[in-house]
Structures are given as structure tokens and as C-alpha cells.
Design a protein around this motif. Structure first.
Motif, PDB file in Angstrom:
ATOM      1  N   TYR A   1       0.238   4.093  -6.977  1.00  9.08           N
ATOM      2  CA  TYR A   1       1.168   4.143  -5.844  1.00  9.08           C
ATOM      3  C   TYR A   1       0.546   3.527  -4.599  1.00  9.08           C
ATOM      4  O   TYR A   1       1.208   2.777  -3.866  1.00  9.08           O
ATOM      5  N   ARG A   2      -0.724   3.809  -4.360  1.00  6.42           N
ATOM      6  CA  ARG A   2      -1.394   3.282  -3.170  1.00  6.42           C
ATOM      7  C   ARG A   2      -1.504   1.755  -3.209  1.00  6.42           C
ATOM      8  O   ARG A   2      -1.342   1.087  -2.194  1.00  6.42           O
TER       9      ARG A   2
ATOM     10  N   HIS B   1       0.281  -0.439  -5.371  1.00  6.59           N
ATOM     11  CA  HIS B   1       1.451  -1.230  -5.755  1.00  6.59           C
ATOM     12  C   HIS B   1       2.786  -0.594  -5.387  1.00  6.59           C
ATOM     13  O   HIS B   1       3.847  -1.196  -5.632  1.00  6.59           O
ATOM     14  N   GLY B   2       2.769   0.627  -4.846  1.00  2.00           N
ATOM     15  CA  GLY B   2       4.016   1.283  -4.491  1.00  2.00           C
ATOM     16  C   GLY B   2       4.778   1.775  -5.717  1.00  2.00           C
ATOM     17  O   GLY B   2       4.267   1.765  -6.842  1.00  2.00           O
TER      18      GLY B   2
ATOM     19  N   CYS C   1       7.148   0.372  -7.277  1.00  4.91           N
ATOM     20  CA  CYS C   1       7.387  -0.700  -8.256  1.00  4.91           C
ATOM     21  C   CYS C   1       6.273  -0.757  -9.300  1.00  4.91           C
ATOM     22  O   CYS C   1       6.496  -1.204 -10.431  1.00  4.91           O
TER      23      CYS C   1
END
Length: 286
Positions: A245-246, A248-249, A251
Motif C-alpha cells: 500500500y505504501r 503502490h497504493g 492499485c
């Protein structure tokens, strides 16, 4: 022992193993591309351009060769042939024990799918890890046996069971959702259609619908599983989720969704179609 006199659970195992062999051989390239996409993501710098499914296909063929698309097929066979057999024999046994000859309702279908996949997934996890590493292109393993020895000697026994939580979070819900949608979709159709000469086509079509739904719901867990299994650090599921998440978010949790959905959907649909046809020929209900 002749096949005709074999225990029904053993027949289910044999039917499942055969269906797993066919589907694994056909759809291995899609699994390799999915793993490469997810591996590229885990090693890419934030903001770097993202490769697409077809770009990875062409890259593998150009840099390696056409048959490299089947890299990892050996551990896939070692995993899927007994693994799918264990899955279907467990599924058959659970169904006969709890439901006898009655068709499952939605909740029972989820229970059967989750139970069968949990047993098969835990049994075959070391080969799942090896298959993922073969496909990633980051490890120079020559054989399944060599990979097991290398991982055990350099990383310990724990490495063979890395990603267990993420694998179960992916496979158990996938199977539960798949069996529920598959069985309930078939129940909506007229019996003269499901039992006609078009039964294989009906089974395959219902399997496609179920596979798409189950694949999309469980895609994030598949990304996390790959992230953990190709990393020697054996980070926890929670740490892997935070890292993805950090970097690439949201997606990032759907990287490789297209090839995985295609492969899992087609593979599951074919496996269930072949399995049901073979079981019917043996006079057994699945």
C-alpha cells in the motif's frame, strides 16, 4: 486394485488429479505472467512505468524463449496433480458425510469449498512456494528437489511454509465463493439442461461465472502471497500489506488481476467440468 472396486473418495481423487493435469498444462503461461507482473511490482521503484500483461508475455519470449512461458510447470504439476485430487476427494467426502446425496444450499456450498481448499492448501503449500519462486525468475532452481534442498539449507524449514496466512486468505474464500456461485447457478437452470448432452458446456459456463467473481474478490490476497514468497525476509502478512500500500497504493493489490482471473477462471471451470464428467461416467455424484 481395479478402478471399479476403488473407494469413491479414491475415485474422486483420481478424477480430480486428471482434471488438474489438463488445466495446469494449458494455463501455466498465464500463471507465470501473473507472477512476473506481481514480482516486477514488488521490486519496482515508486512512480516507475508499469508493464502490462502482453508486454510481459513478449518480454519472456524475447529474453528467454517461447517455452519459458511454462517455467514452473514442474512444481505446478507436483502441486496440482495431487493437490486437485486432494481437493476433490475432500470435497466429495465432506459432501457425502454432511449432506449425503442432497445438493448443498449457499451456506453449505461455502463450507464445502472452504473445507476442501483448506485441507489441500495446507498439504501442498511447500510446492506452492516453490512454484511461485520458479515463475518469478529471481531464483536459479533447476528442479523441485533442488529447490527444496536449497531453501531448507539456506533459509530453513519455515521458508517452505512462507505465506501460509495469505495463501489461506486467498484460496479458502476463492473456493467457498466459487463452489457457492457454481452450485447455485446450476440449480437455477432446468434439470433437463444440466443433465442433457450440453452438460459439459453448462458446467463450463457456470464455472466461468463463478471463477470471475471468486478471482476478483481474492486478488489482493494473491498479491500479498506472491510478495511474501519471493522475499527471503519472510515478512508477515500485515507488513507485506503495508509495504504494498505504501509503495503502490490500492492499485498495487490488483496487480496481475487480468492474467490471474483468466487463468484461475479457465482452470477451475475446466477442472470442474472434467471432474463432473468423469464422476458421472463412474456412476458417482460430485
Amino acid at each position: 486394485m481395479e478402478l471399479a472396486s476403488a473407494h469413491p473418495a479414491l475415485k474422486a481423487f483420481m478424477c480430480g488429479s486428471l482434471s488438474g493435469t489438463c488445466s495446469t498444462l494449458l494455463f501455466q503461461p498465464l500463471d507465470l505472467v501473473k507472477t512476473r507482473l506481481q514480482t516486477l511490482q514488488s521490486s519496482a521503484k515508486p512512480g516507475a512505468p508499469k508493464a502490462g500483461m502482453f508486454a510481459v508475455f513478449i518480454s519472456v519470449i524475447r529474453k528467454e524463449n517461447f517455452f519459458s512461458l511454462w517455467k514452473g510447470v514442474s512444481p505446478s504439476f507436483v502441486r496440482c496433480i495431487p493437490g486437485v485430487g486432494i481437493y476433490f476427494s475432500t470435497f466429495y467426502s465432506l459432501k457425502q458425510h454432511f449432506l449425503l446425496d442432497r445438493e448443498p444450499n449457499a451456506a453449505e456450498a461455502v463450507f464445502l469449498g472452504v473445507g476442501a481448499r483448506t485441507v489441500a492448501g495446507v498439504c501442498m503449500l511447500p510446492f506452492t512456494v516453490i512454484k511461485t519462486r520458479f515463475e518469478s525468475g529471481h531464483f536459479n532452481y533447476v528442479s523441485v528437489g533442488g529447490a527444496i534442498r536449497s531453501m531448507y539449507n539456506t533459509e530453513g524449514i519455515r521458508s517452505l511454509f512462507s505465506g501460509l496466512t495469505a495463501t489461506m486468505l486467498r484460496d479458502a474464500p476463492f473456493s467457498g465463493i466459487y463452489v457457492m456461485v457454481y452450485s447455485q447457478t446450476k440449480r437455477l437452470l432446468p434439470q433437463d439442461v444440466t443433465l442433457s448432452v450440453y452438460a459439459p458446456l453448462v458446467n463450463f459456463s457456470c464455472g466461468m461465472v463463478a471463477g470471475v467473481m471468486a478471482s476478483m474478490v481474492t486478488q489482493p490476497a494473491d498479491v500479498v502471497k506472491t510478495y511474501i514468497q519471493v522475499s527471503p525476509s519472510h515478512q508477515s502478512t500485515a507488513n507485506a500489506m503495508r509495504s504494498i500500500y505504501r509503495e503502490h497504493g490500492m492499485c498495487g493489490f490488483f496487480r496481475g488481476a487480468v492474467p490471474r482471473s483468466l487463468r484461475r477462471t479457465l482452470m477451475a471451470a475446466m477442472a470442474w467440468t472434467v471432474y463432473e464428467q468423469l464422476m458421472a461416467k463412474m456412476g458417482l455424484k460430485s
